[in-house]
Each structure stands twice: as structure tokens, then as C-alpha cells.
Scaffold this motif. Structure first.
Motif, PDB file in Angstrom:
ATOM      1  N   ILE A 139      23.956 -16.882   2.075  1.00 27.77           N
ATOM      2  CA  ILE A 139      22.733 -17.557   1.901  1.00 27.77           C
ATOM      3  C   ILE A 139      22.333 -18.979   2.196  1.00 27.77           C
ATOM      4  O   ILE A 139      22.804 -19.419   3.000  1.00 27.77           O
ATOM      5  CB  ILE A 139      23.667 -18.694   0.455  1.00 27.77           C
ATOM      6  N   TYR A 140      21.437 -18.685   2.220  1.00 34.64           N
ATOM      7  CA  TYR A 140      19.913 -20.539   3.517  1.00 34.64           C
ATOM      8  C   TYR A 140      20.430 -21.205   2.861  1.00 34.64           C
ATOM      9  O   TYR A 140      19.124 -21.542   1.762  1.00 34.64           O
ATOM     10  CB  TYR A 140      18.988 -19.614   3.744  1.00 34.64           C
ATOM     11  N   CYS A 141      20.648 -22.302   3.673  1.00 40.91           N
ATOM     12  CA  CYS A 141      21.135 -23.283   3.429  1.00 40.91           C
ATOM     13  C   CYS A 141      19.436 -23.966   5.075  1.00 40.91           C
ATOM     14  O   CYS A 141      19.333 -22.924   5.418  1.00 40.91           O
ATOM     15  CB  CYS A 141      21.823 -23.859   3.798  1.00 40.91           C
ATOM     16  N   ALA A 193      13.373 -25.720   7.796  1.00 37.35           N
ATOM     17  CA  ALA A 193      13.511 -24.708   9.164  1.00 37.35           C
ATOM     18  C   ALA A 193      12.140 -23.920   9.200  1.00 37.35           C
ATOM     19  O   ALA A 193      12.501 -23.256   9.890  1.00 37.35           O
ATOM     20  CB  ALA A 193      14.512 -23.605   8.361  1.00 37.35           C
ATOM     21  N   LYS A 194      11.546 -23.410   8.072  1.00 39.80           N
ATOM     22  CA  LYS A 194       9.454 -23.091   8.431  1.00 39.80           C
ATOM     23  C   LYS A 194       9.113 -24.077  10.140  1.00 39.80           C
ATOM     24  O   LYS A 194       8.473 -23.238  10.386  1.00 39.80           O
ATOM     25  CB  LYS A 194       9.051 -23.455   7.632  1.00 39.80           C
ATOM     26  N   LEU A 236      12.724 -16.993  11.144  1.00 30.38           N
ATOM     27  CA  LEU A 236      13.465 -16.441  10.535  1.00 30.38           C
ATOM     28  C   LEU A 236      14.619 -15.556  10.043  1.00 30.38           C
ATOM     29  O   LEU A 236      13.425 -14.642   9.411  1.00 30.38           O
ATOM     30  CB  LEU A 236      13.295 -18.009   9.499  1.00 30.38           C
ATOM     31  N   CYS A 237      15.139 -16.171   9.806  1.00 30.99           N
ATOM     32  CA  CYS A 237      16.508 -14.659   8.961  1.00 30.99           C
ATOM     33  C   CYS A 237      15.866 -14.405   8.117  1.00 30.99           C
ATOM     34  O   CYS A 237      15.118 -13.397   6.917  1.00 30.99           O
ATOM     35  CB  CYS A 237      17.341 -14.437   8.985  1.00 30.99           C
ATOM     36  N   THR A 277      22.415 -20.416   7.666  1.00 30.07           N
ATOM     37  CA  THR A 277      21.364 -20.780   8.215  1.00 30.07           C
ATOM     38  C   THR A 277      20.056 -19.846   8.479  1.00 30.07           C
ATOM     39  O   THR A 277      20.975 -19.053   9.116  1.00 30.07           O
ATOM     40  CB  THR A 277      21.505 -21.558   9.256  1.00 30.07           C
ATOM     41  N   PRO A 278      18.893 -20.169   8.438  1.00 24.76           N
ATOM     42  CA  PRO A 278      18.428 -19.128   8.888  1.00 24.76           C
ATOM     43  C   PRO A 278      17.886 -19.144   9.773  1.00 24.76           C
ATOM     44  O   PRO A 278      16.948 -18.410  10.592  1.00 24.76           O
ATOM     45  CB  PRO A 278      17.149 -19.235   7.492  1.00 24.76           C
TER      46      PRO A 278
END
Ligand code: T4K
Length: 375
Positions: free
Chosen positions: A105-107, A341-342, A323-324, A86-87
Motif C-alpha cells: 500500500i503506497y504512501c 513521489a511523482k 515509481l513502483c 513507499t513508491p
């Protein structure tokens, strides 16, 4: 609404749970007399046993902090290539992958619980994927059943970042028993702490010895070094603080539950503020109290609220913004399909919560927040 005066003392997001200094002194005397300060002494052994009981797990290994525990968990599971994660997390989650030459790998995440969106994982699996690394964000369990099902189907390992999850149960099952490995952080800001520290919990007995080697330079005995391990041992003073803090955890959780309820009753109907969806079948630890602020309806942005609260001596935190994927070294064109996430990163605000605060203070923080809302 009535004007509220700024607090005289700063109110931080969190304050450490502190054992009585007399008890700390007694422990120090005990350790001094033993002349055994680190390298798996009595305090270390005792804490491992006590934590196994408290967290109701089959195996538990202690480390000097949670981040190094994550890094070594990746090594013990022999992960390679790509790991889906996760980011929306603390940098340590991603860094532990990167530092092991693994590509994160961001989900995207769910809007209701801010956790990895399990239904979006499979689209990201490639021939290089070796594992899924979800985070139980703010101590709210991920969709562990669905994640397990995807992992089994695709022959992937599951490593949970359970940094926020001390003492959490899901469907009466301890959170540290899900997946191949779970990491708990024992940093001073956590509900249970050893000042700095962390632990890995796991069901597979075979991981125990390798984790011991990985955190102790790979040393088997005075003349045998079996692998290139690091130094990630928890020392005796850390373990002693842990033993003392452990006896205070249940009471801290009890108080925070009450404080959390006060926030919820004050904020649940405020237009523009959204609360974290809590699941019915979870025993929570109330580590954090996150809210989302919708700029349009609240008529003030999260960043403005954060700044305004400071004027009242209230220091909220934007966990986890940025976020990452916003860190230069992780961003890439194909890692941008993360609209939820954003949104959450731009709206999130964690409010102060810890046992020393009174219900009155929590009510006043809620009032300050409500007063900020422009009509
Ligand atoms: N994965 C996740 C999902 C995590 O959240 C974390 C850590 C990790 C992995 C890594 O675990 P560790 O390696 O840390 O064991 C804090 C903590 O340092 C960090 O452990 C935690 N997550 C993160 C969410 O929060 P910062 O950078 O926000 O800390 P800081 O120094 O700004 O402290 C926050 C507030 O706490 C201060 O404003 C006041 C209070 N505080 C802090 C300290 C250190 C105290 O009252 N006393 C203290 O001693 O990261």
C-alpha cells in the motif's frame, strides 16, 4: 562560462570499493586450504562478528543478497495482508512484499528528504495492515520516532529497508537498531559490499534461529527439516571480500563527505537545482548525491540534463524513476494519491560519487551541470 571538455574515461554514478588484490589472493589461499567454501564457515562467522561491532547492533544475520534478506525478514515477522510502504524506492522493496503474497500500500513521501511521509501513514491503515516498511532513501533516516509511535498505537511491525544506510547513525543511535528489523544491502555498488550480499539486524534474540532456518532450507540437522526455507546463505568468498572491504569503509566515507561538500558548495545557489535536506543529528555515509531539477527554473528537464551529461561522459542515474506504482503489476486507481513521489521521481538525478574521484572532477561535473542551465 568556460567550456569544459568531456571526460576521457566514463564517470559512472558509483564504482565499487576494491580491496588490494594481494589481500584478496591471501584470503583465497586461506579459503582454498580450508576446503570450506560455504555453509557458515570461518569467514562467515568472522564477518558476522565484525559487522555486529561496526554497526553496533545486538543481532545480525548475513544473506547472499539484500533482496532475499528482505523477503525472509517478512517471513520471520510473519507479515500478512497489507504493508504500507513507499513508491519511491528500488523495485526490490515492493517485490519482496509481492513475492510473499502481501499487497504493498503506497504512501506518499516528503519533499525534503524523499522518505515515507509519516503523517500520511495512519490514513492508510486498515484491518489488513500488518506492518510499515519505510526506506531510509539515499541513507537519510526516516522519521523513526513518529513511525515507532504509529506502529505501537496500531500494533504494527516496522521493517526498515536500510539498503543505503551502512554506518549511518541517527541521534547517536545506530540506524540498524530502529524498528523490528532492518535490511542492509552489501551489493558491489554500496559503500560496504561483499560483491552481492546483505544483512538483517534486529533487537529480538528469538528471530536469530528462525532466520538461520529460513536461509538454510529449514534444516536443523541431518535428519530434521523444520520448515520450508530457501537457500539464502552468504558464501565464504563473499564474506572474505566483506572482511577486507570493511577495513576500507571509514576512509571511503571520509573522502565521500569531502566530495559531497564540494558538490554542495558548487550547486547550493544554482536556481532550479534543489539539494537533499540533510538533518543535523545524523552521521551520514554519503552513499549517493541526489539533486532535484526543476524544469521551469532550470529551463531544462531532468531527462534532458541526464542526456546532456552523457555527452560529457558523465553517467548520472534517475534513482528512483519510475515509481513502483508505475510498474503495471502494482498500479491501481486507489494507489495514486502520491503527488510528492511523482514530483520527486520526475526531478531526481543522482550524481557520481565515490572515493576514486578527485575534488577537481566533482567541481568539473558541477560546472558542466551549471553550464547546461539556460539563461
Ligand atoms: N532496497 C533498496 C532501497 C535498494 O536500493 C536495493 C538495491 C535493494 C533493496 C536490493 O538490494 P540487493 O538485492 O541489490 O542487495 C544498483 C544495485 O544493483 C542495487 O543493489 C541498488 N539497490 C541499486 C540502487 O543500484 P542498478 O540496476 O542501478 O545497477 P547497475 O548495474 O546499473 O549499476 C549501477 C552503476 O554502478 C553502473 O552504471 C556502473 C557501476 N557498477 C556496477 C556494478 C554492478 C560498477 O562499477 N561495478 C559493478 O560491478 O542497481
Amino acid at each position: 562560462m568556460k567550456e569544459i571538455k568531456p571526460f576521457k574515461e566514463p564517470i559512472y554514478i558509483i564504482r565499487p570499493v576494491l580491496p588490494d588484490l594481494k589481500d584478496v589472493n591471501k584470503k583465497i589461499v586461506e579459503i582454498w586450504n580450508s576446503k570450506w567454501l560455504t555453509n557458515f564457515g570461518d569467514q562467515h562467522r568472522a564477518l558476522e562478528e565484525e559487522l555486529k561491532k561496526y554497526l553496533k547492533v545486538r543481532n545480525l544475520s548475513l544473506f547472499c543478497n539484500g533482496t532475499i534478506a528482505l523477503q525472509l525478514a517478512i517471513q520471520v515477522l510473519e507479515l500478512t495482508g497489507e504493508v504500507i510502504t513507499t513508491p519511491f524506492t528500488f523495485p526490490a522493496t515492493s517485490h519482496s512484499l509481492y513475492l510473499n503474497n502481501i499487497t504493498p500500500i503506497y504512501c506518499d513521501i516528503n519533499l525534503n528528504d524523499f522518505n515515507l511521509a509519516a503523517d500520511k501513514i495512519e490514513d492508510l491503515i486498515t484491518s489488513k495492515t500488518s506492518a510499515i516498511m519505510p526506506v531510509h532513501v539515499f541513507g537519510n533516516p526516516c522519521d523513526v520516532e513518529k513511525i515507532e509511535q504509529i506502529a505501537k498505537k496500531n500494533d504494527l511491525k516496522v521493517m526498515y529497508d536500510a539498503a543505503h544506510c551502512f554506518g549511518v547513525d541517527y541521534k547517536e543511535k545506530p540506524i540498524g537498531t530502529f524498528g523490528d528489523i532492518s535490511m542492509f544491502s552489501f551489493h558491489a555498488t554500496k559503500i560496504f559490499h561483499t560483491i552481492e550480499g546483505g544483512a538483517l539486524t534486529y533487537n529480538d534474540d528469538d528471530l536469530k534461529d528462525k532466520l538461520y532456518l529460513l536461509k538454510n532450507f529449514g534444516i536443523r540437522d541431518e535428519e530434521t527439516v523444520l520448515l520450508p526455507g530457501t537457500n539464502a546463505k552468504m558464501n565464504e568468498l563473499q564474506a572474505a571480500i566483506g572482511l577486507l572491504t570493511l577495513s576500507l569503509v571509514d576512509e571511503e566515507i571520509r573522502i565521500r563527505k569531502k566530495l559531497s561538500e564540494v558538490y554542495t558548495s558548487n550547486l547550493k545557489d544554482v536556481e532550479g537545482i534543489r539539494l537533499l535536506d540533510r538533518k543535523k543529528d545524523v552521521k551520514y555515509n554519503y552513499q549517493y548525491y541526489p539533486i532535484l531539477i526543476d524544469t521551469e527554473t532550470f529551463k531544462m528537464s531532468r531527462d534532458q540534463v541526464y542526456e546532456e551529461m552523457k555527452k560529457y561522459n558523465v553517467f548520472t542515474r534517475k534513482y528512483f524513476y519510475p515509481l513502483c506504482t508505475d510498474y503495471k503489476f502494482y498500479s491501481s486507481e486507489d494507489q495514486n494519491n502520491i503527488p510528492n513521489a511523482k514530483k520527486v521521481a520526475n526531478e531526481i538525478l543522482c550524481l557520481p560519487i565515490y572515493g576514486e574521484l578527485s575534488e577537481e572532477v566533482i567541481s568539473n561535473i558541477s560546472k558542466i551541470l551549471k553550464n547546461l542551465k539556460k539563461t
